[in-house]
Motif scaffolding. Structure first.
Motif, PDB file in Angstrom:
ATOM      1  N   THR A 278      58.771  10.941  71.168  1.00  0.00           N
ATOM      2  CA  THR A 278      57.591  10.837  72.186  1.00  0.00           C
ATOM      3  C   THR A 278      58.349  10.302  73.490  1.00  0.00           C
ATOM      4  O   THR A 278      58.463   9.102  73.483  1.00  0.00           O
ATOM      5  N   PRO A 279      58.419  11.129  74.306  1.00  0.00           N
ATOM      6  CA  PRO A 279      59.137  10.769  75.772  1.00  0.00           C
ATOM      7  C   PRO A 279      58.258   9.774  76.544  1.00  0.00           C
ATOM      8  O   PRO A 279      58.689   8.940  77.152  1.00  0.00           O
ATOM      9  N   ASN A 280      57.076   9.519  76.478  1.00  0.00           N
ATOM     10  CA  ASN A 280      56.349   8.712  77.246  1.00  0.00           C
ATOM     11  C   ASN A 280      56.417   7.387  76.443  1.00  0.00           C
ATOM     12  O   ASN A 280      55.593   7.210  75.290  1.00  0.00           O
TER      13      ASN A 280
ATOM     14  N   THR B 268      52.733   5.666  75.841  1.00  0.00           N
ATOM     15  CA  THR B 268      51.983   6.122  74.650  1.00  0.00           C
ATOM     16  C   THR B 268      52.442   5.674  73.264  1.00  0.00           C
ATOM     17  O   THR B 268      51.957   5.384  72.453  1.00  0.00           O
TER      18      THR B 268
END
Lengths: 176, 150
Positions: free
Chosen positions: A137-139, A142
């Motif tokens: 998950t790059p973000n 989140t």
């Protein structure tokens, strides 16, 4: 440049907040409050907190304004004018004192973006380094909200659910 | 009770805007892993699109029936969220430890990514239904009772 934009945004925030309190018409107060939320979201975006800015723009400027408007249309027209009693003497003394205390405490806060501040040196580096390998998950926001701190988010969802249930219990009645 | 709006401009704009808002809400919901956004914001945007439909076309329009049907789903989002946690426990891990979602052929990181997507859908459903439910509670006491009982 940086300082100028920040000062303009803060002045707009103060003006809209004071306007929402001082204006006589409730409809104008609601719209000013929505404008206030929008400027606040611009401030968050300017500070780099894009997720918070998104939530503020959608919830504060969008949904809360709609809820206030629906409530206003559901109440009697005579309620739409404010009658403002003068503030009590204790509040006139206590609130400026509280403000001075908060300003005094703000002196000890770390600088904005300080890499040695407790907020950015305790556990944030671990999240930032491991988020992508752990959960693809790059973000990171989140990933922290939904994975590392998932139980907290679940309880927040329970809070929202409870708010909906409470509104339904209090407000939905049979037509008499 | 909310009556349909009189103006043709508002109705035409509503017809045009509601699907756009819904697509944007879905984009925000599923793009939350790669950019700003996520379940909470996506759910609010999806709920707002349906609130816009109710405000524009009134409570009795065919477009608003979907909102009334959605109200029966109050709690489904919570069920999805807690259900994912339960599935992790069935898989042998802790509550909400997505690494123990028992899906063959997926490595640990992909399982956690899938768990994030599923719980975000749960949050979005819960928030959207709650937003619609509060607007209905504030505006339409008798209508909602009729539609829920009849």
């Amino acid at each position: 440049m940086t300082i100028a934009v920040e000062i303009v945004l803060l002045i707009l925030l103060l003006v809209t907040a004071a306007g929402a309190i001082l204006v006589k018409d409730l409809m104008s107060a609601i719209l000013l409050l929505g404008t206030y939320s929008f400027f606040l979201s611009l401030v968050w975006a300017w500070l780099g907190a894009v997720d918070v800015a998104f939530v503020e723009a959608v919830v504060g400027a969008g949904l809360a304004t709609v809820l206030f408007l629906v409530t206003l249309f559901g109440t009697a027209p005579k309620d739409s004018r404010l009658r403002r009693p003068p503030p009590p003497i204790a509040a006139l003394f206590a609130l400026p004192l509280l403000g001075i205390l908060l300003l005094y405490a703000a002196n000890d806060l770390p600088e904005f973006g300080d890499p040695n501040s407790p907020a950015s040196s305790h556990i944030s580096p671990i999240y930032l380094e491991n988020s992508f390998q752990d959960s693809h998950t790059p973000n990171v926001v989140t990933s922290v909200l939904m994975d590392y701190r998932s139980l907290d988010t679940m309880v927040e969802t329970v809070v929202i659910f409870t708010a909906g249930i409470a509104c339904a219990l209090l407000l939905r009645r049979k037509a008499s | 009770m909310i009556q349909p709006h009189d103006s043709i401009i508002v109705k035409s704009l509503g017809r045009f805007l509601i699907p756009v808002i819904q697509i944007f809400g879905l984009y925000v919901l599923f793009f939350g892993q790669y950019g700003p956004g996520g379940g909470f914001v996506g759910g609010v945007i999806l709920g707002t699109s349906i609130i816009l439909a109710v405000l524009t076309f009134g409570h009795n329009a065919s477009r608003s029936q979907i909102a009334k049907k959605l109200l029966h789903g109050d709690g489904v989002g919570m069920l999805i969220y807690a259900g994912v946690g339960g599935l992790c426990m069935i898989g042998g891990g802790e509550f909400l430890n997505y690494a123990h979602l028992e899906i063959p052929g997926l490595e640990v990181a992909s399982r956690r990514s899938l768990g994030i997507v599923l719980t975000q859908i749960g949050v979005a459903l819960d928030v959207a239904v709650t937003a619609i439910s509060i607007v209905f509670s504030l505006s339409a006491e008798e209508i909602i009772e009729d539609s829920l009982n009849g």
